[in-house]
Design a protein around this motif. Structure first.
Motif, short mmCIF file in Angstrom:
data_model
loop_
_atom_site.label_atom_id
_atom_site.label_comp_id
_atom_site.label_asym_id
_atom_site.label_seq_id
_atom_site.Cartn_x
_atom_site.Cartn_y
_atom_site.Cartn_z
N HIS A 219 3.73 10.48 -4.90
CA HIS A 219 2.55 10.69 -5.75
C HIS A 219 1.66 11.79 -5.17
O HIS A 219 1.20 12.67 -5.90
CB HIS A 219 1.79 9.37 -5.86
N ASP B 98 5.39 3.45 -11.15
CA ASP B 98 5.17 3.22 -9.74
C ASP B 98 5.97 4.23 -8.94
O ASP B 98 7.15 4.47 -9.20
CB ASP B 98 5.62 1.80 -9.34
N SER C 193 0.80 -1.22 0.00
CA SER C 193 0.00 0.00 0.00
C SER C 193 0.84 1.28 0.00
O SER C 193 0.30 2.36 -0.15
CB SER C 193 -0.93 0.01 1.21
N LYS D 244 3.77 6.36 -2.31
CA LYS D 244 2.51 7.08 -2.11
C LYS D 244 2.77 8.55 -1.77
O LYS D 244 2.12 9.45 -2.30
CB LYS D 244 1.70 6.42 -1.00
N ASP E 23 1.99 3.77 -5.23
CA ASP E 23 0.89 4.22 -6.10
C ASP E 23 1.37 4.20 -7.54
O ASP E 23 2.56 4.38 -7.80
CB ASP E 23 0.49 5.67 -5.77
N HIS F 1 1.28 6.27 -10.99
CA HIS F 1 1.07 7.64 -11.46
C HIS F 1 1.05 7.63 -12.98
O HIS F 1 1.93 7.05 -13.62
CB HIS F 1 2.21 8.54 -10.97
#
Length: 100
Positions: free
Chosen positions: A45, A39, A20, A42, A23, A25
């Motif tokens: 991003h 990738d 998790s 998080k 993220d 993009h």
């Protein structure tokens, strides 16, 4: 959709931990026809979308090199590189999305 393979975050160059904390993009936003994805952490991003509108991303920042050259993102990258790969903090770099 095209996905560029990575083992490190292309924005901050730290290892991607998986799960998790990662993220995907779109280099050009999907709403504007983009299909190529990368990738990112998080936090990386979130910083991109906190600092740039979709129009700006499509027009001026549709590559990793262009994102790295943005002055505010460059400051963020210098800061986040000192953090462990699984570091997540929304408070310092995310803010209301600018409308343009």
């Amino acid at each position: 959709m095209n996905k560029l393979p990575t083992t490190n975050c292309p924005l901050c160059d730290r290892p991607l931990p998986g799960g998790s904390a990662v993220d995907r993009h779109h280099l050009i936003p999907r709403s504007l026809g983009g299909t190529t994805q990368v990738d990112l952490h998080k936090i990386c991003h979130q910083a991109i979308h906190a600092m740039l509108s979709e129009a700006e991303l499509a027009r001026d920042f549709s590559s990793i090199d262009a994102l790295k050259a943005h002055p505010d993102l460059a400051r963020f990258i210098a800061w986040v590189r000192k953090r462990p790969p699984d570091y997540q903090d929304r408070s310092k770099w995310t803010r209301a999305r600018r409308r343009k």
